[in-house]
Scaffold this motif. Structure first.
Motif, PDB file in Angstrom:
ATOM      1  N   ALA A 663       0.971  -0.838  -0.653  1.00 16.04           N
ATOM      2  CA  ALA A 663      -0.241  -0.292   0.230  1.00 16.04           C
ATOM      3  C   ALA A 663       0.790   1.503   0.208  1.00 16.04           C
ATOM      4  O   ALA A 663       2.253   1.449   0.413  1.00 16.04           O
ATOM      5  CB  ALA A 663      -0.455   0.186   1.439  1.00 16.04           C
ATOM      6  N   VAL A 664       0.474   1.862  -0.554  1.00 17.57           N
ATOM      7  CA  VAL A 664       0.842   3.738  -0.242  1.00 17.57           C
ATOM      8  C   VAL A 664      -0.397   4.622   0.171  1.00 17.57           C
ATOM      9  O   VAL A 664      -1.382   5.190  -0.181  1.00 17.57           O
ATOM     10  CB  VAL A 664       1.369   4.079  -1.936  1.00 17.57           C
ATOM     11  N   HIS A 665       0.350   5.033   1.679  1.00 11.94           N
ATOM     12  CA  HIS A 665      -0.854   5.646   2.061  1.00 11.94           C
ATOM     13  C   HIS A 665      -0.446   7.457   2.036  1.00 11.94           C
ATOM     14  O   HIS A 665       0.288   7.994   1.741  1.00 11.94           O
ATOM     15  CB  HIS A 665      -0.111   5.506   3.320  1.00 11.94           C
ATOM     16  N   LEU A 705      -3.776   2.933  -3.461  1.00 12.26           N
ATOM     17  CA  LEU A 705      -3.755   3.823  -2.651  1.00 12.26           C
ATOM     18  C   LEU A 705      -4.386   3.627  -1.473  1.00 12.26           C
ATOM     19  O   LEU A 705      -5.422   3.396  -2.095  1.00 12.26           O
ATOM     20  CB  LEU A 705      -3.989   5.578  -3.736  1.00 12.26           C
ATOM     21  N   ARG A 706      -4.142   4.702  -0.212  1.00 11.96           N
ATOM     22  CA  ARG A 706      -4.989   4.466   0.738  1.00 11.96           C
ATOM     23  C   ARG A 706      -5.104   5.848   1.084  1.00 11.96           C
ATOM     24  O   ARG A 706      -4.046   6.602   1.711  1.00 11.96           O
ATOM     25  CB  ARG A 706      -4.432   3.623   1.645  1.00 11.96           C
ATOM     26  N   LEU A 707      -6.350   6.657   1.027  1.00 13.09           N
ATOM     27  CA  LEU A 707      -6.155   8.184   1.329  1.00 13.09           C
ATOM     28  C   LEU A 707      -7.043   7.926   2.672  1.00 13.09           C
ATOM     29  O   LEU A 707      -7.872   7.583   3.288  1.00 13.09           O
ATOM     30  CB  LEU A 707      -6.677   8.534   0.312  1.00 13.09           C
ATOM     31  N   PHE A 708      -6.257   8.732   3.415  1.00 14.13           N
ATOM     32  CA  PHE A 708      -6.659   8.916   5.026  1.00 14.13           C
ATOM     33  C   PHE A 708      -7.178  10.627   5.077  1.00 14.13           C
ATOM     34  O   PHE A 708      -6.832  11.327   4.451  1.00 14.13           O
ATOM     35  CB  PHE A 708      -5.988   9.250   5.974  1.00 14.13           C
ATOM     36  N   LEU A 709      -8.561  10.255   5.667  1.00 16.99           N
ATOM     37  CA  LEU A 709      -9.124  11.927   5.418  1.00 16.99           C
ATOM     38  C   LEU A 709      -9.369  11.915   7.457  1.00 16.99           C
ATOM     39  O   LEU A 709     -10.552  11.037   7.668  1.00 16.99           O
ATOM     40  CB  LEU A 709     -11.017  11.871   5.079  1.00 16.99           C
ATOM     41  N   CYS A 710      -9.298  12.798   7.969  1.00 15.72           N
ATOM     42  CA  CYS A 710      -8.907  13.606   9.040  1.00 15.72           C
ATOM     43  C   CYS A 710     -10.375  13.944   9.475  1.00 15.72           C
ATOM     44  O   CYS A 710     -10.546  14.775   9.020  1.00 15.72           O
ATOM     45  CB  CYS A 710      -8.133  13.797   9.432  1.00 15.72           C
ATOM     46  N   VAL A 711     -11.576  13.899  10.651  1.00 16.00           N
ATOM     47  CA  VAL A 711     -12.541  14.003  11.044  1.00 16.00           C
ATOM     48  C   VAL A 711     -12.655  14.093  12.212  1.00 16.00           C
ATOM     49  O   VAL A 711     -12.213  13.406  12.576  1.00 16.00           O
ATOM     50  CB  VAL A 711     -13.608  13.156  10.417  1.00 16.00           C
ATOM     51  N   LEU A 724     -15.107  13.982  -1.342  1.00  9.46           N
ATOM     52  CA  LEU A 724     -13.584  13.665  -1.207  1.00  9.46           C
ATOM     53  C   LEU A 724     -13.661  12.226  -2.749  1.00  9.46           C
ATOM     54  O   LEU A 724     -12.998  12.285  -3.602  1.00  9.46           O
ATOM     55  CB  LEU A 724     -12.967  13.080  -0.620  1.00  9.46           C
ATOM     56  N   ARG A 725     -14.454  11.300  -2.544  1.00 11.03           N
ATOM     57  CA  ARG A 725     -15.228  10.660  -3.222  1.00 11.03           C
ATOM     58  C   ARG A 725     -15.380  10.963  -4.965  1.00 11.03           C
ATOM     59  O   ARG A 725     -14.332  10.275  -5.593  1.00 11.03           O
ATOM     60  CB  ARG A 725     -15.884   8.989  -3.320  1.00 11.03           C
ATOM     61  N   GLN A 726     -16.283  12.048  -4.931  1.00 14.79           N
ATOM     62  CA  GLN A 726     -16.083  12.871  -6.003  1.00 14.79           C
ATOM     63  C   GLN A 726     -15.398  13.415  -6.401  1.00 14.79           C
ATOM     64  O   GLN A 726     -14.814  13.548  -7.761  1.00 14.79           O
ATOM     65  CB  GLN A 726     -17.802  13.150  -6.168  1.00 14.79           C
ATOM     66  N   LEU A 727     -14.284  13.646  -5.695  1.00 13.66           N
ATOM     67  CA  LEU A 727     -13.634  14.759  -6.734  1.00 13.66           C
ATOM     68  C   LEU A 727     -12.516  13.147  -7.377  1.00 13.66           C
ATOM     69  O   LEU A 727     -11.622  13.840  -7.701  1.00 13.66           O
ATOM     70  CB  LEU A 727     -12.464  15.226  -5.132  1.00 13.66           C
ATOM     71  N   LEU A 728     -11.661  12.458  -6.200  1.00 12.21           N
ATOM     72  CA  LEU A 728     -11.113  11.513  -6.915  1.00 12.21           C
ATOM     73  C   LEU A 728     -11.684  11.158  -8.290  1.00 12.21           C
ATOM     74  O   LEU A 728     -10.575  10.423  -9.053  1.00 12.21           O
ATOM     75  CB  LEU A 728     -10.907  10.064  -6.130  1.00 12.21           C
ATOM     76  N   GLN A 734      -8.050   5.624  -8.451  1.00 11.61           N
ATOM     77  CA  GLN A 734      -8.680   4.711  -7.884  1.00 11.61           C
ATOM     78  C   GLN A 734      -7.841   4.751  -6.740  1.00 11.61           C
ATOM     79  O   GLN A 734      -6.772   4.377  -6.086  1.00 11.61           O
ATOM     80  CB  GLN A 734      -7.853   3.858  -8.848  1.00 11.61           C
ATOM     81  N   ALA A 735      -8.166   5.130  -5.502  1.00 12.81           N
ATOM     82  CA  ALA A 735      -7.838   5.030  -3.797  1.00 12.81           C
ATOM     83  C   ALA A 735      -9.074   4.645  -3.402  1.00 12.81           C
ATOM     84  O   ALA A 735     -10.287   5.234  -3.359  1.00 12.81           O
ATOM     85  CB  ALA A 735      -7.074   6.144  -3.651  1.00 12.81           C
ATOM     86  N   GLN A 736      -8.417   4.386  -2.658  1.00 14.36           N
ATOM     87  CA  GLN A 736      -9.750   3.525  -0.839  1.00 14.36           C
ATOM     88  C   GLN A 736      -9.398   4.991   0.320  1.00 14.36           C
ATOM     89  O   GLN A 736      -8.260   4.866   0.668  1.00 14.36           O
ATOM     90  CB  GLN A 736      -9.104   2.120  -0.329  1.00 14.36           C
ATOM     91  N   ILE A 737     -10.717   5.117   0.525  1.00 11.35           N
ATOM     92  CA  ILE A 737     -10.932   6.606   0.973  1.00 11.35           C
ATOM     93  C   ILE A 737     -10.850   5.888   3.085  1.00 11.35           C
ATOM     94  O   ILE A 737     -11.661   5.026   2.857  1.00 11.35           O
ATOM     95  CB  ILE A 737     -11.996   7.378   0.954  1.00 11.35           C
ATOM     96  N   GLN A 738     -10.001   6.297   4.005  1.00 16.86           N
ATOM     97  CA  GLN A 738     -10.196   5.419   4.669  1.00 16.86           C
ATOM     98  C   GLN A 738     -10.670   6.400   5.758  1.00 16.86           C
ATOM     99  O   GLN A 738      -9.500   7.982   5.835  1.00 16.86           O
ATOM    100  CB  GLN A 738      -8.962   5.174   5.290  1.00 16.86           C
ATOM    101  N   LEU A 739     -11.729   7.134   7.240  1.00 16.52           N
ATOM    102  CA  LEU A 739     -11.423   8.040   7.854  1.00 16.52           C
ATOM    103  C   LEU A 739     -10.979   7.802   8.921  1.00 16.52           C
ATOM    104  O   LEU A 739     -11.018   6.623   9.374  1.00 16.52           O
ATOM    105  CB  LEU A 739     -13.294   7.954   8.320  1.00 16.52           C
ATOM    106  N   VAL A 740     -10.553   9.198   8.975  1.00 17.42           N
ATOM    107  CA  VAL A 740      -9.397   8.688  10.961  1.00 17.42           C
ATOM    108  C   VAL A 740     -10.099   9.625  11.357  1.00 17.42           C
ATOM    109  O   VAL A 740      -9.975  11.472  11.507  1.00 17.42           O
ATOM    110  CB  VAL A 740      -7.910   8.858  10.082  1.00 17.42           C
ATOM    111  N   PRO A 741     -10.752   9.821  13.109  1.00 16.20           N
ATOM    112  CA  PRO A 741     -11.341  10.237  13.709  1.00 16.20           C
ATOM    113  C   PRO A 741      -9.844  11.157  14.827  1.00 16.20           C
ATOM    114  O   PRO A 741      -9.024  10.139  14.851  1.00 16.20           O
ATOM    115  CB  PRO A 741     -11.816   9.312  14.919  1.00 16.20           C
ATOM    116  N   TRP A 742      -9.838  11.915  14.140  1.00 14.68           N
ATOM    117  CA  TRP A 742      -8.037  12.938  15.194  1.00 14.68           C
ATOM    118  C   TRP A 742      -8.950  13.702  16.271  1.00 14.68           C
ATOM    119  O   TRP A 742      -8.062  14.509  16.269  1.00 14.68           O
ATOM    120  CB  TRP A 742      -7.094  13.239  14.580  1.00 14.68           C
ATOM    121  N   ASP A 743     -10.121  13.666  16.799  1.00 14.91           N
ATOM    122  CA  ASP A 743     -10.452  14.573  18.164  1.00 14.91           C
ATOM    123  C   ASP A 743      -9.631  14.117  19.382  1.00 14.91           C
ATOM    124  O   ASP A 743      -9.187  15.800  19.535  1.00 14.91           O
ATOM    125  CB  ASP A 743     -12.168  13.894  18.304  1.00 14.91           C
ATOM    126  N   ALA A 744      -8.768  13.110  19.269  1.00 20.40           N
ATOM    127  CA  ALA A 744      -7.867  13.401  20.684  1.00 20.40           C
ATOM    128  C   ALA A 744      -6.612  14.241  20.662  1.00 20.40           C
ATOM    129  O   ALA A 744      -5.646  14.386  21.335  1.00 20.40           O
ATOM    130  CB  ALA A 744      -7.834  11.848  21.131  1.00 20.40           C
TER     131      ALA A 744
END
Length: 853
Positions: A663-665, A705-711, A724-728, A734-744
């Motif tokens: 994978a490529v992050h 490709l793995r694309l990380f979306l900080c929420v 973001l998916r529409q933008l891609l 071609q990339a997999q989107i992964q949501l990453v909670p980063w409140d902490a």
């Protein structure tokens, strides 16, 4: 002398089958091809000193060792087969005159020689031995012999011309060999007759009585053309001539004009005086109509023998030149040996052996087609060599012979190619295939030469022309490609980084830059010139498509500025600067472990100094390093900082069979500005583009490709994901989107600020600025906005995303406007990327993505 042998021996054959009109057309086509080739030969011969090898020497020095060696072998074989052709022709003439006809006993009149395949092979071997003896003595005795033969042949030609007028009409009985005896046909010499001329105007192709094959335009042309190849005899002897640049043009042009006139005159006289039966069935009819037959016999024998010697000595000179140039290694070592007088005796003996092998074919017209094809291919290549020299427009190509243009070269090439396929499509295709095999073999196996490569001159000519056409004002974003300048301090510690950036360039410009910290004023000469070969060898060994640009400067920062300003030309200039990361990691000699070096016996040292010891201070300070990044952004260059790329084992990552694939992050959010979590600004889109470009490289296509979306909580993450998916989708990435909670993580950031989010900043803190326009100078002071605790938390967030990728792409924030904060900025980048493995920090300043068709 080969130029005079054919008019005497083959004119009747040509005219008898083809008729006057087609015979004249054959002569015109043959001499058009030969004339164009002679112009090219004269041009090349008068452009510099010639050595042994004739056409081979000209082609090899003009087109390089691959073409030269390939054509040299084919020209050698053509001369060998040509020598065998003339020997067989002479045997045929001797047997015609002195052979015992079938059904008769030995000793009847002058017919005393037995006839059979083995007897004729014996006669040919004896005649070839005589040629060998003359050639072994040397070029001087050959020249004297040919001059004597020349006088004889001129006398014979004069006798024949007189005979056409002086001989009265006679009938000529022709004895044709048959399986069960012989058959008698009557030919006739009518004297000058309009009726005879009319009968001989058109074609009347019949069966060749020596082979039993039906003749055609192409087969007759093949036999006739072989008699014209003697015009190259003089150029083949270029190593034995005192003044080849003077003698070759005059000798070859004179031979062409003389033989062309003789051919046409004889064709007309034969058609006006001899019936078709005599011309087709009796190849020795000139004896029967001559006022002094023995002289004609001697002349034909002498001219044919001279042509056989000419081809044999020409073949030996070509073989000697090939051996001396070492293009085929030890295979031709024996052919280098010469006598005390300089005669290449071993090349002569080897050529004689090959001719002897060809004699086993036994049929003259069987060899003729192959020989003609080889000669036509050689002539086409001579024209190609002259055309390439003319088109390259090199200042040193200024031949004293000026009666040629690129048009004559093209016409010569076209004529040779057309006639090759008309004569025998199979032989032509096989010859071209053989030539291609030799080209490939020599390209990969032969040593490099110092002759000069015309390909380089032609490439320079074309590249200059197209660079002028590459107008930067017409650039469009949808055709943007990365053009990289990678700064390398010592290649020993950067081999894998060099290879990685080669995958990132996507057919764009790739330049390896290096700064040498010296002052030219205090040096006797430029120290960079000796290093150039080492860098170019490195590029070859690593198999990367890169240029090398070295510079002298008082500091690394000044040197990088110079390279950014001056590297490239026209529309091909670096738009992206790549730097290794600035940290305290001890450099490792990855060059010694690189497969390009471990798979060969070559020693690793290529002139590069040993790596810096861990205790040795760096040549570059942290402040200067960040200043280089700031300079590049001011100059509107994109910047990539590569960390721990030397730990990337690309071969293992990309070829392992385990699932899932590597994978490529991709993190398109500025982690050092958590209050500005945008992923669609110029820099984020550039980061996406670079990750996509890497994924498009052939060796990286298995990677995902793995694309990380900080929420954050309550921020409608699914809506952001869909956007973001529409933008891609619009960008066709071609990339997999992964949501990453980063409140902490962001909570640590807000705790360092006074008041709730959106409240006033602490005293002394620089106000956060909005993203500025491209080219702005006052950048926001990002380093004052976040704490080390927050940066470590962001680093942990990135590190926790599993499985571990082959490489990570992170957003690189701009350096602060305050230069005193440069060390703090670099410190936070180091914290952010610590322990992440191979990581690329990316900042883009140019629009590089397009949704247009």
């Amino acid at each position: 002398m080969g130029t005079l042998a054919s008019p005497l021996s083959s004119s009747g054959f040509v005219v008898g089958h083809a008729g006057l009109y087609q015979a004249l057309a054959m002569f015109a086509v043959a001499y058009f091809i030969i004339g164009m080739t002679v112009l090219s030969v004269c041009a090349i011969a008068t452009n510099g000193a010639l050595d042994a090898g004739g056409a081979y020497y000209m082609i090899s020095r003009a087109l390089g060792p691959e073409f030269g060696g390939s054509i040299g072998i084919m020209f050698f074989l053509a001369n060998v087969c040509g020598s065998a052709l003339y020997v067989l022709g002479l045997v045929e003439a001797v047997v015609d005159s002195f052979g015992i006809p079938p059904g008769q006993k030995a000793g009847t009149g002058v017919h005393v020689l037995p006839q059979s395949y083995w007897y004729e092979l014996l006669y040919g071997t004896m005649l070839l031995a005589l040629c060998l003896l003359v050639c072994l003595v040397g070029a001087s005795i050959y020249a004297k012999a040919t001059f004597l033969i020349f006088l004889i042949v001129v006398g014979v030609l004069g006798t024949i011309l007189v005979s056409f007028f002086a001989t009265r009409p006679i009938g000529v009985p022709i004895r044709l060999p048959q399986l069960n005896g012989s058959e008698i046909e009557n030919g006739s010499f009518t004297g000058f007759s309009l009726a005879t001329l009319r009968d001989n105007l058109g074609g009347g192709y019949g069966v060749d009585y020596t082979t039993g094959q039906m003749m055609s335009f192409s087969s007759v042309f093949a036999v006739m053309f072989n008699g014209c190849t003697g015009i190259m005899a003089g150029s083949n002897m270029s190593g034995d001539l005192k003044r080849p640049s003077y003698s070759i043009p005059r000798g070859t042009i004179s031979a062409v004009l003389f033989t062309y006139l003789v051919y046409n005159l004889l064709a007309f006289l034969m058609c006006a005086t001899c019936n078709r039966t005599l011309l087709q069935k009796d190849y020795g009819f000139l004896r029967d109509i001559s006022i002094f037959p023995p002289l004609v016999t001697v002349g034909i024998y002498a001219a044919t023998l001279s042509a056989a010697m000419s081809n044999l000595i020409g073949a030996s000179r070509i073989l000697y030149a090939l051996a001396r140039d070492d293009l085929f290694g030890r295979a031709l070592t024996l052919a280098k040996k010469t006598s005390a007088s300089g005669n290449p005796v071993m090349a002569v003996i080897l050529s004689w052996l090959v001719v002897q092998l060809v004699l086993f074919s036994g049929k003259l017209n069987t060899i003729a087609g192959v020989v003609t094809t080889f000669f036509l291919l050689v002539y086409a290549t001579v024209n190609l060599a002259c055309l390439a020299l003319e088109w390259a427009s090199a200042p040193n190509f200024r031949p004293t012979f000026r009666y040629f243009t690129w048009h004559t070269c093209l016409l010569g090439i076209a004529g040779c190619c057309v006639m090759m396929f008309l004569i025998s499509p199979v032989s032509a295709s096989a010859s071209l295939g053989f030539l291609l095999v030799l080209l490939l073999a020599l390209h990969y196996l032969s040593p490099s030469s110092t002759w000069g490569y015309i390909s380089q001159a032609l490439i320079f000519h074309q590249v200059r022309k197209y660079l002028l056409m590459l107008d930067v004002r017409k650039d469009h974003v949808k055709f943007w490609r990365p053009q990289m300048l990678l700064m390398v301090q010592n290649p020993r510690g950067s081999a894998r980084l060099i290879d990685f950036v080669n995958d990132l360039k996507k057919s764009g410009l790739y330049v390896l830059g290096h700064v040498e910290l010296q002052d030219l004023d205090t040096l006797p000469s430029d120290p960079l010139q000796p290093q150039q070969d080492s860098w170019l060898s490195l590029v070859d060994k690593l198999n990367v498509k890169a240029f090398v640009s070295l510079t002298l400067a008082p500091s690394v920062r000044h040197g990088v500025r110079q390279l950014l300003f001056t590297s490239g030309l026209g529309g091909m200039r670096p738009n992206t600067l790549v730097l290794g990361f600035y940290d305290d990691t001890a450099p490792q000699d990855s060059l010694a472990r690189h497969p390009a070096f471990t798979s060969t016996r070559d020693e690793v040292p290529l002139g590069f100094p040993p790596l810096r010891a861990p205790t040795t201070p760096k040549l570059l300070s942290a402040r200067e390093y960040v200043g280089i990044v700031a300079d590049a952004l001011k100059m509107l260059r994109n910047v990539l900082l590569a960390r721990q790329l030397e730990s990337l084992d690309k071969a293992w990552e990309l070829r392992r069979a385990a699932s899932p694939p590597p994978a490529v992050h991709v993190w398109p959010v500025n982690l050092l500005r958590p209050d500005s979590a945008r992923y669609a600004d110029t820099c984020s889109l550039f980061l996406l583009q670079m990750a996509c470009v890497l994924n498009m490289a052939r060796v990286w296509r298995r990677a995902r490709l793995r694309l990380f979306l900080c929420v954050e909580a309550g921020a409608m993450p699914h809506a952001q994901e869909e956007k973001l998916r529409q933008l891609l989708k619009d960008l066709r990435i071609q990339a997999q989107i992964q949501l990453v909670p980063w409140d902490a993580v962001t909570r640590l950031h807000w705790q360092t600020r006074r008041g709730p989010p959106g409240g006033p900043a602490p005293t002394g803190m620089v106000e956060e600025e909005e993203e500025e326009e491209e080219g702005a100078v006052n950048f926001p002071a990002n380093t004052t906005q976040v704490s080390d605790e927050y940066v470590c938390a962001a680093n942990k967030l990135v590190l926790e995303q599993s499985p571990a990728p082959a490489v990570r792409f992170l957003y690189l924030p701009r350096p602060p406007a305050d230069t005193s904060l440069y060390p703090l900025y670099l410190h936070q980048l180091e914290l952010l990327t610590r322990g992440l493995g191979p990581t690329v920090l990316v900042h883009g300043v140019s629009a590089v993505t397009s949704t247009q068709l």
